[in-house]
Design an enzyme around this catalytic site. Sequence first.
Site, mmCIF file in Angstrom:
data_model
loop_
_atom_site.group_PDB
_atom_site.id
_atom_site.type_symbol
_atom_site.label_atom_id
_atom_site.label_comp_id
_atom_site.label_asym_id
_atom_site.label_seq_id
_atom_site.Cartn_x
_atom_site.Cartn_y
_atom_site.Cartn_z
ATOM 1 N N SER A 56 -30.232 14.333 5.786
ATOM 2 C CA SER A 56 -30.425 14.221 7.241
ATOM 3 C C SER A 56 -30.830 12.823 7.720
ATOM 4 O O SER A 56 -30.868 12.590 8.934
ATOM 5 C CB SER A 56 -31.472 15.217 7.704
ATOM 6 O OG SER A 56 -30.933 16.504 7.689
ATOM 7 N N LYS A 59 -28.652 11.070 10.184
ATOM 8 C CA LYS A 59 -28.493 11.495 11.586
ATOM 9 C C LYS A 59 -28.827 10.414 12.615
ATOM 10 O O LYS A 59 -28.062 10.223 13.563
ATOM 11 C CB LYS A 59 -29.313 12.767 11.836
ATOM 12 C CG LYS A 59 -28.752 13.986 11.086
ATOM 13 C CD LYS A 59 -29.724 15.164 11.128
ATOM 14 C CE LYS A 59 -29.162 16.388 10.402
ATOM 15 N NZ LYS A 59 -30.143 17.462 10.283
ATOM 16 N N TYR A 181 -19.662 15.314 8.972
ATOM 17 C CA TYR A 181 -21.108 15.555 8.826
ATOM 18 C C TYR A 181 -21.498 15.717 7.351
ATOM 19 O O TYR A 181 -22.439 15.070 6.869
ATOM 20 C CB TYR A 181 -21.511 16.791 9.648
ATOM 21 C CG TYR A 181 -22.922 17.231 9.387
ATOM 22 C CD1 TYR A 181 -24.003 16.457 9.812
ATOM 23 C CD2 TYR A 181 -23.189 18.415 8.697
ATOM 24 C CE1 TYR A 181 -25.303 16.850 9.551
ATOM 25 C CE2 TYR A 181 -24.489 18.811 8.437
ATOM 26 C CZ TYR A 181 -25.540 18.030 8.862
ATOM 27 O OH TYR A 181 -26.836 18.417 8.596
ATOM 28 N N TYR A 233 -38.419 17.500 12.790
ATOM 29 C CA TYR A 233 -38.187 18.892 13.185
ATOM 30 C C TYR A 233 -39.461 19.589 13.648
ATOM 31 O O TYR A 233 -40.149 19.103 14.526
ATOM 32 C CB TYR A 233 -37.532 19.683 12.032
ATOM 33 C CG TYR A 233 -36.407 18.971 11.362
ATOM 34 C CD1 TYR A 233 -35.235 18.713 12.058
ATOM 35 C CD2 TYR A 233 -36.507 18.522 10.053
ATOM 36 C CE1 TYR A 233 -34.183 18.056 11.453
ATOM 37 C CE2 TYR A 233 -35.456 17.869 9.437
ATOM 38 C CZ TYR A 233 -34.303 17.636 10.136
ATOM 39 O OH TYR A 233 -33.287 16.987 9.552
ATOM 40 N N VAL A 251 -33.378 16.501 3.115
ATOM 41 C CA VAL A 251 -33.684 17.458 2.044
ATOM 42 C C VAL A 251 -33.391 16.909 0.649
ATOM 43 O O VAL A 251 -33.751 17.529 -0.349
ATOM 44 C CB VAL A 251 -32.952 18.815 2.222
ATOM 45 C CG1 VAL A 251 -33.505 19.605 3.399
ATOM 46 C CG2 VAL A 251 -31.456 18.631 2.343
#
Length: 313
Positions: A56, A59, A181, A233, A251
């Site tokens: 991630s 992003k 992605y 998050y 992750v």
Amino acid sequence: MQDAYKKYRDLDDGAVATYIPELGKANGGHFGIAVATVDGDVFTAGDWDSEFTIQSICKPFAFQMALEEFGRDATLQRVGVEPSGDAFNSIELDPRTMRPYNPMINAGAIAVSSLIKKSPVEDGVNAFLDKMGRAAGRELRIDQSVLFSESVTGNRNRAMAYLMLNCGIIDPRVDDAVYQYFSQCSMLVHCRDLAMMAATLANMGRNPVSKERVFDFQYIKDVLTVMFTCGLYDYAGEWAYRVGLPAKSGVGGGIIAVVNRQLGIAVYSPKLDEKDNSVRGIAVCKELAAHLGLHAFEFANVGSSFMQWLKEE
Ligand code: DON
């Protein structure tokens, strides 16, 4: 940094991510740190050169690319900038606009990937690799086994993409958006790469070593803002309170933090807590922020004479 490394070397809490089977093969003992300054100095500790997938942490960089290519209005038509306070894989769109809440959660990142994908799809992946390589200061590549594993197990992400197709947020090339992605997430990096990428953001878009302008500086504040408010998050508020830096976790066990105009920080340790953030990564960032006075709203470095003066007052 060396003190933080030694302090947390024996911290063994958490568990390696296994929901993507290939990630489960990571060595839970790995632990590396890198700090890059905007002057081009790099400091490293431990397994700083062990490669892992960025996950991630791709992003914010993909969001930067979308802003550069499409501008604010078109990009923000497809993704918001509101913290969701939910887990990274939550299937939820803003009921008013039908946009994903922000580009740091999976739905938002897939909307961004849909924007920056190209035809043929490999062109979009190569454009991402090229830009990230220039930020990191070396050529980067995809881990094909992780990409395959992501793709085989990625039906929740596909479901989000189809939901967004249904709501008119992304175009019908759903498989290509998801491929873009998954490929971004499967890019291999080490701590030094991530520290340099973070330092390139800190340095207003210019790589501190090559001096190349990699990112358009007018969008960096957009990216740092969503990193600050949404980068972790459902731990984002606690993070802003305790560390106070724009950041992003993945992750794969990586985490980056940006000290604006000063530093890029990267930690790698694949054992994750219950919110899917690296246990040692969080601990090291907290330690560095407290010890060096890095919190955005800190008055001064804790050891500084100004701080001493304040205490005496
Ligand atoms: O979408 C996924 O499942 C992953 N490829 C990326 C997730 C991730 O790193 C979430 N971050 N903490």
